[in-house]
Design a protein around this motif. Structure first.
Motif, PDB file in Angstrom:
ATOM      1  N   SER A  81      43.867  45.108  49.566  1.00  0.00           N
ATOM      2  CA  SER A  81      43.742  45.867  48.325  1.00  0.00           C
ATOM      3  C   SER A  81      42.266  46.121  48.028  1.00  0.00           C
ATOM      4  CB  SER A  81      44.364  45.091  47.163  1.00  0.00           C
ATOM      5  OG  SER A  81      43.552  43.972  46.870  1.00  0.00           O
ATOM      6  N   ARG A  82      42.040  47.060  47.111  1.00  0.00           N
ATOM      7  CA  ARG A  82      40.671  47.377  46.684  1.00  0.00           C
ATOM      8  C   ARG A  82      39.989  46.151  46.066  1.00  0.00           C
ATOM      9  NH1 ARG A  82      38.205  52.416  45.516  1.00  0.00           N
ATOM     10  NH2 ARG A  82      36.454  52.057  44.133  1.00  0.00           N
ATOM     11  N   VAL A  83      40.770  45.389  45.294  1.00  0.00           N
ATOM     12  CA  VAL A  83      40.200  44.194  44.652  1.00  0.00           C
ATOM     13  C   VAL A  83      39.793  43.166  45.721  1.00  0.00           C
ATOM     14  CG1 VAL A  83      40.719  42.217  43.155  1.00  0.00           C
ATOM     15  CG2 VAL A  83      41.405  44.519  42.475  1.00  0.00           C
ATOM     16  N   GLU A  84      40.656  42.997  46.737  1.00  0.00           N
ATOM     17  CA  GLU A  84      40.303  42.053  47.817  1.00  0.00           C
ATOM     18  C   GLU A  84      39.008  42.481  48.510  1.00  0.00           C
ATOM     19  OE1 GLU A  84      44.068  40.239  50.109  1.00  0.00           O
ATOM     20  OE2 GLU A  84      44.279  42.369  49.674  1.00  0.00           O
ATOM     21  N   GLU A  85      38.879  43.795  48.717  1.00  0.00           N
ATOM     22  CA  GLU A  85      37.669  44.307  49.376  1.00  0.00           C
ATOM     23  C   GLU A  85      36.439  44.101  48.502  1.00  0.00           C
ATOM     24  OE1 GLU A  85      37.232  45.192  52.626  1.00  0.00           O
ATOM     25  OE2 GLU A  85      39.189  44.275  52.497  1.00  0.00           O
ATOM     26  N   GLU A  86      36.643  44.295  47.187  1.00  0.00           N
ATOM     27  CA  GLU A  86      35.524  44.089  46.261  1.00  0.00           C
ATOM     28  C   GLU A  86      35.080  42.624  46.321  1.00  0.00           C
ATOM     29  OE1 GLU A  86      35.955  45.708  42.317  1.00  0.00           O
ATOM     30  OE2 GLU A  86      34.457  44.305  41.543  1.00  0.00           O
ATOM     31  N   GLU A  87      36.074  41.720  46.332  1.00  0.00           N
ATOM     32  CA  GLU A  87      35.736  40.279  46.429  1.00  0.00           C
ATOM     33  C   GLU A  87      35.020  39.975  47.739  1.00  0.00           C
ATOM     34  OE1 GLU A  87      39.483  38.349  45.841  1.00  0.00           O
ATOM     35  OE2 GLU A  87      39.407  38.672  43.664  1.00  0.00           O
TER      36      GLU A  87
END
Ligand code: COA
Length: 181
Positions: free
Chosen positions: A40-46
């Motif tokens: 997910s985008r959030v996982e990538e941001e993390e």
């Protein structure tokens, strides 16, 4: 910042997220990586934030690959899991868009990463893992001086088939010899 013939390796920024999400979950790319599930985008941001923390800790060095002239985001590459005693590390690379494969960016990036690893981190050995069907990858790694040193049989399962995971590495002395050629 570290530069090759056509690529620049720089810190991965949150502003790279759009470019990352464009191809990161494409199975054409994911089949070559060791983890086919989508992110997910959030996982990538993390993950991007974690690259900053790990670089500060001095264990992992992940970079965005951008085109020197156009500044196009080409992918990510890095050195990770440093063993400080043995001065060894693992290398990973992904040129994200299929349209950018086979244009020399991978070879260019690998040379910059090895220069960074041997001349700036004072490493003695760099290793990598690659799926046996990744002919383009294996060819690229051999071109910059890596040698196949072993394999784990049937260690991966992609597209309904087991495949072997090949291990390759390069020692500092081999890299130095390569550079003299
Ligand atoms: C593997 C990867 C880093 C290689 O980078 P690249 O920029 O595509 O490769 P280059 O253009 O620098 O060099 C590729 C070499 O393989 C050859 N090649 C290209 N496509 C090929 C194919 N389908 N089969 C065999 N060889 C191929 C090229 O001719 C070139 O060799 P040459 O210079 O002797 O002619 C890049 O393709 C990539 O990131 N792919 C998707 C993700 C991936 O596989 N990551 C690595 C996981 S271990």
């Amino acid at each position: 910042m570290f530069e090759g013939e056509n690529v620049r390796l720089r810190s991965i920024e949150l502003t790279d997220l759009d470019a990352i999400m464009e191809n990161w979950n494409n199975l054409k790319l994911r089949r070559f990586l060791h983890e086919p599930r989508p992110f997910s985008r959030v996982e990538e941001e993390e993950w991007i934030r974690s690259t900053w923390r790990r670089r500060k800790a001095g264990t992992d060095f992940q970079f965005a690959i951008e085109h020197k002239e156009t500044k196009e985001f080409l992918g990510t590459a890095g050195l990770f899991s440093l063993n400080q005693v043995a001065r060894s590390i693992e290398l990973g690379i992904a040129i994200h868009a299929e349209k950018n494969w086979g244009k020399g960016y991978g070879t260019d990036t690998m040379k910059v990463l090895l220069e960074f690893g041997f001349n700036y981190l004072n490493l003695n050995s760099v290793r990598l893992r690659v799926n046996d069907f990744n002919v383009r990858g294996i060819k690229t790694y051999k071109k910059v001086g890596f040698t196949e040193v072993g394999k784990l049989r049937q260690a991966n399962f992609v597209e309904g088939k087991y495949n072997d995971m090949i291990f390759m590495d390069i020692l500092r002395e081999e890299w130095e010899k390569m550079k003299q050629k």
